[in-house]
Design a protein around this motif. Sequence first.
Motif, PDB file in Angstrom:
ATOM      1  N   UNK A   1      12.735 -56.821  22.709  1.00 34.08           N
ATOM      2  CA  UNK A   1      12.069 -55.766  23.480  1.00 34.08           C
ATOM      3  C   UNK A   1      12.157 -54.426  22.759  1.00 34.08           C
ATOM      4  N   UNK A   2      13.227 -54.210  21.997  1.00 34.65           N
ATOM      5  CA  UNK A   2      13.309 -53.003  21.179  1.00 34.65           C
ATOM      6  C   UNK A   2      12.182 -53.002  20.139  1.00 34.65           C
ATOM      7  N   UNK A   3      11.933 -54.156  19.549  1.00 32.34           N
ATOM      8  CA  UNK A   3      10.848 -54.272  18.566  1.00 32.34           C
ATOM      9  C   UNK A   3       9.490 -54.055  19.227  1.00 32.34           C
ATOM     10  N   UNK A   4       9.319 -54.560  20.429  1.00 38.38           N
ATOM     11  CA  UNK A   4       8.064 -54.338  21.148  1.00 38.38           C
ATOM     12  C   UNK A   4       7.866 -52.853  21.429  1.00 38.38           C
ATOM     13  N   UNK A   5       8.926 -52.164  21.845  1.00 40.21           N
ATOM     14  CA  UNK A   5       8.843 -50.719  22.080  1.00 40.21           C
ATOM     15  C   UNK A   5       8.480 -49.988  20.786  1.00 40.21           C
ATOM     16  N   UNK A   6       9.112 -50.376  19.692  1.00 40.69           N
ATOM     17  CA  UNK A   6       8.817 -49.750  18.399  1.00 40.69           C
ATOM     18  C   UNK A   6       7.372 -50.010  17.989  1.00 40.69           C
ATOM     19  N   UNK A   7       6.869 -51.212  18.247  1.00 39.62           N
ATOM     20  CA  UNK A   7       5.482 -51.543  17.905  1.00 39.62           C
ATOM     21  C   UNK A   7       4.506 -50.679  18.685  1.00 39.62           C
ATOM     22  N   UNK A   8       4.733 -50.562  19.980  1.00 39.71           N
ATOM     23  CA  UNK A   8       3.838 -49.749  20.819  1.00 39.71           C
ATOM     24  C   UNK A   8       3.914 -48.285  20.401  1.00 39.71           C
ATOM     25  N   UNK A   9       5.106 -47.800  20.119  1.00 36.08           N
ATOM     26  CA  UNK A   9       5.262 -46.424  19.661  1.00 36.08           C
ATOM     27  C   UNK A   9       4.497 -46.208  18.355  1.00 36.08           C
ATOM     28  N   UNK A  10       4.592 -47.135  17.434  1.00 37.50           N
ATOM     29  CA  UNK A  10       3.873 -47.032  16.165  1.00 37.50           C
ATOM     30  C   UNK A  10       2.359 -46.975  16.402  1.00 37.50           C
ATOM     31  N   UNK A  11       1.872 -47.828  17.294  1.00 34.73           N
ATOM     32  CA  UNK A  11       0.426 -47.847  17.573  1.00 34.73           C
ATOM     33  C   UNK A  11      -0.031 -46.541  18.216  1.00 34.73           C
TER      34      UNK A  11
END
Length: 147
Positions: free
Chosen positions: A133-143
């Motif tokens: 979920x940390x990676x998902x948060x980072x992905x959304x933040x990057x987008x």
Amino acid sequence: MSSLLVLNGPNLNLLGTRQPDVYGRTTLADIEQMCAAHAKALNVSLSFEQSNLEGEMIDHIHAAKGLHDVIILNAGAYTHTSVALMDAISSVELPVIELHLSNVHAREEFRHKSFIAPVALGIICGFGARGYTLAMDAAVNHLEIAR
């Protein structure tokens, strides 16, 4: 709607029973459910895949181009051995977040080298199942930043 691919590599199908002192007791099915719920909260679509075969993982990476916006990759041991995965990531030109359940830098020396890291947006390791979920948060933040 943004789309994430979570791609898991070899032996991750054994989570929950494989070396629980290192990887925890959470199963891959538990992680998938956790990621699906988090995707809903983030308002993103999610595909979740696992393969023990390097070639199948490469096929998933190739298929992601034009379909997904970010790949979250737990390549397992292939992280430390696969130039082919690195080349596949470079070829699709999608942001990739490298993910590990354990802190690979606190383990055996051979785990300190990653062929994925040079082509990854970033690395998350050592947080167990929560790393997904940390990676998902980072992905959304990057987008969000990229737009």
